[in-house]
Enzyme design. Sequence first.
Site, PDB file in Angstrom:
ATOM      1  CG  HIS A   1       8.834  -4.882  13.518  1.00  0.00           C
ATOM      2  ND1 HIS A   1       8.564  -4.050  12.477  1.00  0.00           N
ATOM      3  CD2 HIS A   1      10.171  -4.735  13.759  1.00  0.00           C
ATOM      4  CE1 HIS A   1       9.673  -3.418  12.095  1.00  0.00           C
ATOM      5  NE2 HIS A   1      10.674  -3.829  12.851  1.00  0.00           N
TER       6      HIS A   1
ATOM      7  CG  HIS B   1       2.708   2.015  10.468  1.00  0.00           C
ATOM      8  ND1 HIS B   1       3.602   2.981  10.868  1.00  0.00           N
ATOM      9  CD2 HIS B   1       3.435   1.012   9.925  1.00  0.00           C
ATOM     10  CE1 HIS B   1       4.816   2.587  10.560  1.00  0.00           C
ATOM     11  NE2 HIS B   1       4.755   1.389   9.993  1.00  0.00           N
TER      12      HIS B   1
ATOM     13  CG  ASP C   1       3.585  -6.519   7.478  1.00  0.00           C
ATOM     14  OD1 ASP C   1       4.542  -6.882   6.783  1.00  0.00           O
ATOM     15  OD2 ASP C   1       3.706  -5.924   8.557  1.00  0.00           O
TER      16      ASP C   1
HETATM   17  N1  ACO Z   1      -6.768  -3.802  14.684  1.00  0.00           N
HETATM   18  C1  ACO Z   1      -7.676  -3.291  15.523  1.00  0.00           C
HETATM   19  N2  ACO Z   1      -7.440  -2.266  16.348  1.00  0.00           N
HETATM   20  C2  ACO Z   1      -6.206  -1.741  16.325  1.00  0.00           C
HETATM   21  C3  ACO Z   1      -5.211  -2.216  15.459  1.00  0.00           C
HETATM   22  C4  ACO Z   1      -5.540  -3.272  14.617  1.00  0.00           C
HETATM   23  N3  ACO Z   1      -4.650  -3.788  13.787  1.00  0.00           N
HETATM   24  N4  ACO Z   1      -4.101  -1.490  15.639  1.00  0.00           N
HETATM   25  C5  ACO Z   1      -4.363  -0.605  16.589  1.00  0.00           C
HETATM   26  N5  ACO Z   1      -5.644  -0.737  17.008  1.00  0.00           N
HETATM   27  C6  ACO Z   1      -6.328   0.057  18.003  1.00  0.00           C
HETATM   28  C7  ACO Z   1      -5.837  -0.284  19.388  1.00  0.00           C
HETATM   29  O1  ACO Z   1      -6.559  -1.355  19.951  1.00  0.00           O
HETATM   30  C8  ACO Z   1      -6.038   1.007  20.107  1.00  0.00           C
HETATM   31  O2  ACO Z   1      -7.405   1.141  20.412  1.00  0.00           O
HETATM   32  P1  ACO Z   1      -7.878   1.868  21.781  1.00  0.00           P
HETATM   33  O3  ACO Z   1      -7.331   3.258  21.683  1.00  0.00           O
HETATM   34  O4  ACO Z   1      -9.352   1.794  21.717  1.00  0.00           O
HETATM   35  O5  ACO Z   1      -7.252   1.078  22.878  1.00  0.00           O
HETATM   36  C9  ACO Z   1      -5.726   2.052  19.042  1.00  0.00           C
HETATM   37  O6  ACO Z   1      -5.960   1.402  17.802  1.00  0.00           O
HETATM   38  C10 ACO Z   1      -4.284   2.549  19.084  1.00  0.00           C
HETATM   39  O7  ACO Z   1      -3.444   1.413  19.132  1.00  0.00           O
HETATM   40  P2  ACO Z   1      -1.958   1.449  19.694  1.00  0.00           P
HETATM   41  O8  ACO Z   1      -1.623   0.092  20.186  1.00  0.00           O
HETATM   42  O9  ACO Z   1      -1.754   2.607  20.615  1.00  0.00           O
HETATM   43  O10 ACO Z   1      -1.157   1.801  18.400  1.00  0.00           O
HETATM   44  P3  ACO Z   1       0.365   1.494  18.171  1.00  0.00           P
HETATM   45  O11 ACO Z   1       0.928   2.672  17.508  1.00  0.00           O
HETATM   46  O12 ACO Z   1       1.058   1.015  19.379  1.00  0.00           O
HETATM   47  O13 ACO Z   1       0.237   0.239  17.219  1.00  0.00           O
HETATM   48  C11 ACO Z   1       0.722  -1.390  15.680  1.00  0.00           C
HETATM   49  C12 ACO Z   1       0.843   0.090  16.009  1.00  0.00           C
HETATM   50  C13 ACO Z   1       1.494  -2.213  16.697  1.00  0.00           C
HETATM   51  C14 ACO Z   1       1.318  -1.609  14.291  1.00  0.00           C
HETATM   52  C15 ACO Z   1      -0.784  -1.792  15.690  1.00  0.00           C
HETATM   53  O14 ACO Z   1      -1.516  -1.013  14.776  1.00  0.00           O
HETATM   54  C16 ACO Z   1      -0.981  -3.272  15.424  1.00  0.00           C
HETATM   55  O15 ACO Z   1      -0.869  -4.070  16.350  1.00  0.00           O
HETATM   56  N6  ACO Z   1      -1.273  -3.656  14.151  1.00  0.00           N
HETATM   57  C17 ACO Z   1      -1.407  -5.057  13.812  1.00  0.00           C
HETATM   58  C18 ACO Z   1      -0.044  -5.679  13.636  1.00  0.00           C
HETATM   59  C19 ACO Z   1       0.636  -5.218  12.379  1.00  0.00           C
HETATM   60  O16 ACO Z   1       0.042  -5.191  11.304  1.00  0.00           O
HETATM   61  N7  ACO Z   1       1.934  -4.890  12.509  1.00  0.00           N
HETATM   62  C20 ACO Z   1       2.754  -4.484  11.360  1.00  0.00           C
HETATM   63  C21 ACO Z   1       3.071  -3.027  11.425  1.00  0.00           C
HETATM   64  S1  ACO Z   1       3.998  -2.529  10.004  1.00  0.00           S
HETATM   65  C22 ACO Z   1       5.507  -3.193  10.318  1.00  0.00           C
HETATM   66  O17 ACO Z   1       5.989  -3.317  11.392  1.00  0.00           O
HETATM   67  C23 ACO Z   1       6.256  -3.608   9.166  1.00  0.00           C
END
Ligand code: ACO
Length: 377
Positions: A221, A260, A314
């Site tokens: 987050h 996201h 971010d």
């Molecule tokens: N890098 C690489 N792969 C990713 C990323 C990423 N940043 N984010 C998601 N994926 C992939 C996952 O591995 C997954 O792949 P799969 O289907 O092959 O297993 C797919 O995309 C879907 O991911 P989920 O975890 O289901 O997506 P979710 O909606 O839960 O995740 C999140 C959202 C937590 C923000 C995620 O994109 C992430 O971890 N990003 C990096 C952390 C980040 O930048 N957080 C800030 C968010 S904005 C905020 O809170 C202010």
Amino acid sequence: MTEVIARGLEGVNVTATKLCRIDGQKGELIYAGYNIFDLAEHSTFEETAFLLWNLRLPTRDELEQLKADLRRERPLSDLNARVQREIVGKIRPMRALEISVIIAGALDPKSSDLSQEQLKKTAALLTARMPTVLAQYHRLRQGLDPVPPRDDLGHAANFLWMLKGEEPNELEARVFDVAMILHAEHEMNASTFSALVTASTLSDMYSAIASAIGTLKGPLHGGANEAVYRTLEAIGTEENIPRYVDDLLARGERVMGIGHRVYKTTDPRAIILEQLGHKLAATSPDRKYFDLSLKLRDYLAKKLEGKPLYPNVDFFSASVYKMLGIPSDLYTPIFAMSRIAGWTAHLLEQYADNRLVRPNALYEGADPRPYVPLEQR
Ligand code: ACO
């Protein structure tokens, strides 16, 4: 009882709100009817806070009144100032922020008054206090005296002044002001939900905000902006981008600042932060990480093509804050000191129409079994 588990509460509406609407497909973000691009161009953080707390833009007099209220609440209590001196250097700034909110609540004899009028005063107090906490914490840990707030400076400029002891130029003050607007609100994210769960028990606003700060801290987050900074540090130079990213993805890890839950296109806040970054970079001696972010973004666009993974808020906030001379461990606390406007606005809605948040969990444990005394185990 339903057998369906809504993991991560994805797609579940937990309440109704008049505060914010996100269209994740179009990349649209609206605060109380106003598009984030319009607010970023025309508004200030103080005005946006008023908007969120009152669901309308202020008149000139109302805005001046709010600014005066915020200025009055800027100084820390003696207790908070003493605690700051005790904890500085021993704990991270996000925790210092959490503690300061708890102290403010402990000292407020009206903390349990949940009337809208009193809650708005608490919202203003917390909004005004957080920048002072962070700036003073940073000064103290450098062995410097805290810089007192200045009444002639707006909310954003005053923070940079208290942090660095130098008045920001007009561009720096405006960029930081807009960055605060962009972080002020974002519908039903994890930290806002955490605040609402606490408030739904009719616990007070201070405890609800302490819950939100604790939730924002995690790297999935608000903690992602600092994690982006560490990524840029680890990459170092443009030539290292392919190897770094390829190795990271091969290990099944995530690139911070990308992806996201709601946006399936570029987060509009990232677009605005990139524009601000270009303006700052034109004169900044410290543009290296911004340039690296641009190259990283381009590489990821190719690498992740076809997947709904784009820069989030971010991604560029890290290099923008870096160009403003802000240390990386303050990035997430600065997110909190901006989001305080939205958190408190959601709390106003929650207290006005409360229902205890009490979901279920599907039991998957052992069947009923006889208790075995300790000596027979
Ligand atoms: N890098 C690489 N792969 C990713 C990323 C990423 N940043 N984010 C998601 N994926 C992939 C996952 O591995 C997954 O792949 P799969 O289907 O092959 O297993 C797919 O995309 C879907 O991911 P989920 O975890 O289901 O997506 P979710 O909606 O839960 O995740 C999140 C959202 C937590 C923000 C995620 O994109 C992430 O971890 N990003 C990096 C952390 C980040 O930048 N957080 C800030 C968010 S904005 C905020 O809170 C202010």
